[in-house]
Design an enzyme around this catalytic site. Structure first.
Site, PDB file in Angstrom:
ATOM      1  CG  ASN A  69      -0.068   4.092 -12.660  1.00  0.00           C
ATOM      2  OD1 ASN A  69      -0.640   4.788 -13.502  1.00  0.00           O
ATOM      3  ND2 ASN A  69      -0.618   2.982 -12.173  1.00  0.00           N
TER       4      ASN A  69
ATOM      5  CE  LYS B  20      -4.120  11.951 -10.161  1.00  0.00           C
ATOM      6  NZ  LYS B  20      -3.092  10.906 -10.281  1.00  0.00           N
TER       7      LYS B  20
ATOM      8  CE1 TYR C  16      -7.814  10.900  -9.704  1.00  0.00           C
ATOM      9  CE2 TYR C  16      -8.123  12.866 -11.042  1.00  0.00           C
ATOM     10  CZ  TYR C  16      -7.637  11.581 -10.890  1.00  0.00           C
ATOM     11  OH  TYR C  16      -6.960  10.990 -11.923  1.00  0.00           O
TER      12      TYR C  16
ATOM     13  CG  ASP D 206      -1.765   1.189   1.424  1.00  0.00           C
ATOM     14  OD1 ASP D 206      -1.495   2.207   0.757  1.00  0.00           O
ATOM     15  OD2 ASP D 206      -2.698   1.121   2.230  1.00  0.00           O
ATOM     16  CB  VAL D 207       1.954   3.620  -2.688  1.00  0.00           C
ATOM     17  CG1 VAL D 207       2.412   2.580  -3.690  1.00  0.00           C
ATOM     18  CG2 VAL D 207       0.614   4.230  -3.082  1.00  0.00           C
TER      19      VAL D 207
HETATM   20  C1  BGC Z   1      -9.724  10.739 -14.191  1.00  0.00           C
HETATM   21  C2  BGC Z   1     -10.771  10.117 -15.095  1.00  0.00           C
HETATM   22  C3  BGC Z   1     -11.299  11.148 -16.088  1.00  0.00           C
HETATM   23  C4  BGC Z   1     -10.177  11.892 -16.761  1.00  0.00           C
HETATM   24  C5  BGC Z   1     -10.684  13.035 -17.631  1.00  0.00           C
HETATM   25  C6  BGC Z   1      -8.672  11.408 -15.040  1.00  0.00           C
HETATM   26  O1  BGC Z   1      -7.680  11.953 -14.224  1.00  0.00           O
HETATM   27  O2  BGC Z   1      -9.162   9.741 -13.366  1.00  0.00           O
HETATM   28  O3  BGC Z   1     -11.821   9.582 -14.336  1.00  0.00           O
HETATM   29  O4  BGC Z   1     -12.091  10.507 -17.059  1.00  0.00           O
HETATM   30  O5  BGC Z   1      -9.275  12.417 -15.817  1.00  0.00           O
HETATM   31  O6  BGC Z   1     -11.585  13.852 -16.953  1.00  0.00           O
END
Ligand code: BGC
Length: 266
Positions: A91, A168, A164, A64-65
C-alpha cells in the site's frame, strides 16, 4: 465470520489512510498484522492498539520500502514474530506533483522508488516465503496472496502527475506479470485501484469546498470515497472467497474510470 483466522498479513504504509484501514480490517477478519510505517511510529502503534482491541494481534515495523536492506530486515522481523506470511498488501505510496516540464529527477525517482520499486521489493520477499512454505490447506487454498494498492491512474491519464501515473502503470504490469508467473505456485496477485478516497494524499483538494465539488463532478456515483470503501475489498481479496481471482484490478472508484462517458441529463 473471521475469514482470515490463523493467517498473517503485512501492510505497508499502514500508519495512515487506506493502509491503516486495511490493517485494521485484516485484524478484525482474524489475521495477525504487521503494520509497516516509514517515519511516524505513534500512529502505527495506534493501529496496533486498535487491532488488539478488536481481538487480534499486531506489531509495528519500521522500514523504507524503497530500500532493499530495510525491506529484508522488516521481513526477518515479521517472520521472527509470526513464523510465516500469508498476505502482503503493498500500500505504501507517495505523490510529488509537478507540471511535466518542471518535474525534477528527484521527484520522479522518489515516486518510482516508493510506489513501484517498493512494491517489487516487498513482493519478492513475500513470494520467497510463500514458495518456502507452499500451500497449507488449513491456512488457505493459496500459498500466498499479494494485493497492490494501485490507482484509477493506472488506467486514466493524469496531466501534471507523470511520475505518479507512470508508477501506477508500472504497478499494473508488475502485478499482472507476477500473477501469470506465480499462479502455478498458487500465489494470487491482484490490485485494488482506488479513485478519490479521502486521505492525507489528496487533502488539499477535498478539504476545500470548491476542490471537493470539482472532484465530485468526476465521480458518477457523486461522492468522494472513504477508506472504509477500500478495506473490505482487501479482506475479500485476501480470503479464500476470491480464490479463483488472480491478475485482476478491482476499481473502487464510484465509477470514476467511466468519466467522461456521455451521460444525458447530467
Ligand atoms: C491519487 C489522489 C486522487 C485520486 C483520484 C489517487 O490515486 O493519489 O490524489 O485524488 O487518485 O484522482
Amino acid at each position: 465470520m473471521r475469514p482470515l483466522e490463523g493467517q498473517t498479513a503485512l501492510v505497508t504504509g499502514a500508519n495512515s489512510g487506506i493502509g491503516a484501514a486495511i490493517a485494521i480490517a485484516l485484524g478484525a477478519a482474524g489475521a495477525k498484522v504487521g503494520v509497516n510505517y516509514h517515519s511516524h511510529r505513534e500512529p502505527a502503534e495506534e493501529v496496533v492498539r486498535q487491532i488488539a482491541a478488536a481481538g487480534s494481534t499486531a506489531v509495528a515495523l519500521q522500514a523504507d520500502v524503497s530500500r532493499e536492506d530495510q525491506v529484508r530486515k522488516m521481513f526477518e522481523a515479521f517472520l521472527a514474530e509470526y513464523g510465516t506470511l500469508d498476505i502482503l498488501v503493498n500500500n505504501a505510496g507517495i505523490q510529488k506533483d509537478a507540471a511535466f516540464i518542471d518535474l525534477t529527477l528527484k521527484q520522479w525517482q522518489a515516486v518510482i522508488d516508493v510506489n513501484l520499486t517498493g512494491g517489487f521489493l516487498c513482493a519478492r520477499e513475500a513470494v520467497k516465503e510463500s514458495l518456502r512454505r507452499g500451500v497449507v490447506p488449513e491456512r488457505s487454498r493459496a500459498a500466498g496472496k499479494i494485493i497492490f494498492i494501485s490507482s484509477v491512474h493506472e488506467r486514466i491519464l493524469w496531466a501534471g502527475h507523470a511520475n505518479y501515473a507512470a508508477s501506477k502503470g508500472g504497478v499494473m504490469v508488475l502485478m499482472k506479470t507476477m500473477a501469470q508467473e506465480l499462479a502455478p505456485q498458487k500465489i494470487r496477485v491482484n490490485s485494488i485501484a482506488p479513485g478519490a478516497i479521502k486521505t492525507a494524499i489528496n487533502k488539499e483538494v477535498w478539504s476545500d469546498p470548491q476542490g471537493a465539488a470539482a472532484m465530485c463532478k468526476l465521480i458518477p456515483y457523486g461522492r468522494i470515497g472513504e477508506t472504509s470503501d477500500i478495506a473490505p475489498v482487501a479482506v475479500w481479496l485476501a480470503s479464500d472467497n476470491s480464490d479463483y481471482i488472480t491478475g485482476t484490478t478491482i476499481f473502487v472508484d464510484g465509477g470514476m474510470i467511466l468519466y467522461p462517458g456521455f451521460r444525458e441529463g447530467g
